[in-house]
Design an enzyme around this catalytic site. Sequence first.
Site, PDB file in Angstrom:
ATOM      1  N   GLU A 310      16.095   5.862  -1.633  1.00 58.70           N
ATOM      2  CA  GLU A 310      14.960   4.932  -1.745  1.00 58.70           C
ATOM      3  C   GLU A 310      13.726   5.501  -1.044  1.00 58.70           C
ATOM      4  O   GLU A 310      13.170   4.870  -0.151  1.00 58.70           O
ATOM      5  CB  GLU A 310      15.326   3.585  -1.106  1.00 58.70           C
ATOM      6  CG  GLU A 310      16.556   2.907  -1.674  1.00 58.70           C
ATOM      7  CD  GLU A 310      17.028   1.732  -0.813  1.00 58.70           C
ATOM      8  OE1 GLU A 310      16.485   1.517   0.293  1.00 58.70           O
ATOM      9  OE2 GLU A 310      17.948   1.016  -1.253  1.00 58.70           O
ATOM     10  N   CYS A 384     -14.988  -6.556  13.336  1.00 56.31           N
ATOM     11  CA  CYS A 384     -15.150  -7.050  14.702  1.00 56.31           C
ATOM     12  C   CYS A 384     -13.815  -7.080  15.439  1.00 56.31           C
ATOM     13  O   CYS A 384     -13.246  -8.135  15.703  1.00 56.31           O
ATOM     14  CB  CYS A 384     -15.789  -8.437  14.673  1.00 56.31           C
ATOM     15  SG  CYS A 384     -17.377  -8.379  13.861  1.00 56.31           S
TER      16      CYS A 384
END
Length: 458
Positions: A310, A384
């Site tokens: 995988e 921010c």
Amino acid sequence: MSHSEQQTGVTESTLGESVTTQTEQGLYIDPQALTAHLPALHYRDDALYMEQVSVAALAKHYGTPCYVYSKQAILDVYQAYTDSFASLTHQVCYAVKANSNLAVLGVLAQTGAGFDIVSRGELMRVLAAGGHASKVVFSGVGKTKSDIEYALTQGIGCFNVESISELTLINEVAQQLDKAAPISLRVNPDVDAKTHPYISTGLKDNKFGIAHEDAVAVYQQAAELSHIDIVGIDCHIGSQLTEVAPFVAALDKVIELIHKLNDKGITLQHVDLGGGLGVRYIDESPVTIDEFAAALLPKLSALGLTVFFEPGRSIVANAGVLLTKVDVLKPTEHKNFAIVDAAMNDLIRPALYQAEMAVIPETLPNKGLDTDAMQPWDIVGAICETGDFLAKDRLLSLATDDVLAITGAGAYGFTMSSNYNSRPRASEVMVSGDLHQLIRKRETIEALYADETLWQAD
Ligand SMILES: *Cc1c(COP(=O)(O)O)cnc(C)c1O
């Protein structure tokens, strides 16, 4: 301090074939040495190219920030897996969460890849990209009833089951649909993958899998269930593993279980070794796919089972770059900030995992390392948050409007991006030879709030 350090303030990194130089001012990454390790990228006449396409042209045409992926680089790694394990019946199930763009999935589906998914949404993407449900393994700790129903109806290849309650639920749903659900248990082999704690999944105290010592009992329980078809065993111990030893240790534990299961009359068709193979982002030297195969093949051949993998990151990470433009240069007394148009919402790996990613210029400076012309920069976004950085203390020569490429961004880049600060997500482009194509439009700002409504209830 050595003699040379005193003279130049420069130390060569001690790692093998390093592409970096740590200076007193900051880290210098040699763009040409770095791209020598990245098959999709090269400099031609001092300009950066992906395959045969100029990165400057891509930035101009599609704007920035923009993810760009090399089709060939994706296919080459996939091919390396299938070549290395050619002596075994095997199936590479690409882990969709690393990069789930339809074009990426489509290219892989066409070449015969299967897929590892962790949600219904990922299965829908695979099907939309032309993949077959029969080649999909469904991982994840929190599968819901409707996820299971959908997957069974589509003919999923295998559920990687992570708990007894999931097993019971799958049996119930399969009974209602009058189907036999193919399952493997994801066992937790309790080995230390020696990777970042957030991406380590094979230890006892992780939320993943069924404890190694409980596995046989749970298999026996599964064997009693009317609508469960036991087909395999699965493990996945973590991500960005650079050594082969943890994979071997996990496989040994899994083999021990397979033998115990055989003794109890439970036979399997496949063993799934998960993903997790690491990549070289800057100076790492992860085990190669060949070395990985060499270490595992003798043990796997002896089992005589089909082998599933995988891999996610190793297939797509170095096939991709994030292109970004320098908006503002802000030197301060203590630090220099280069504020670019990509930010942590586009690429969260540096902020979330303290990942070091290489940032290279689209146009090479005249000389290589030039401590007079270069300055240390923190490459930051406009969000921010102090955590909003893409790289810190990098020695670069920068000007406003310069285009930079963040390499290794093909995996866990776009898929982990968000709209934080109401920032539309970046566009995505695929390159093949001298062709390029937009594979995801840049989001519009209007689309970000199109599904929202003002409060009108009173
Ligand atoms: C994330 C994940 C993978 C892929 O891991 P990579 O490190 O990207 O190769 C594979 N299997 C499972 C179950 C996963 O959660």
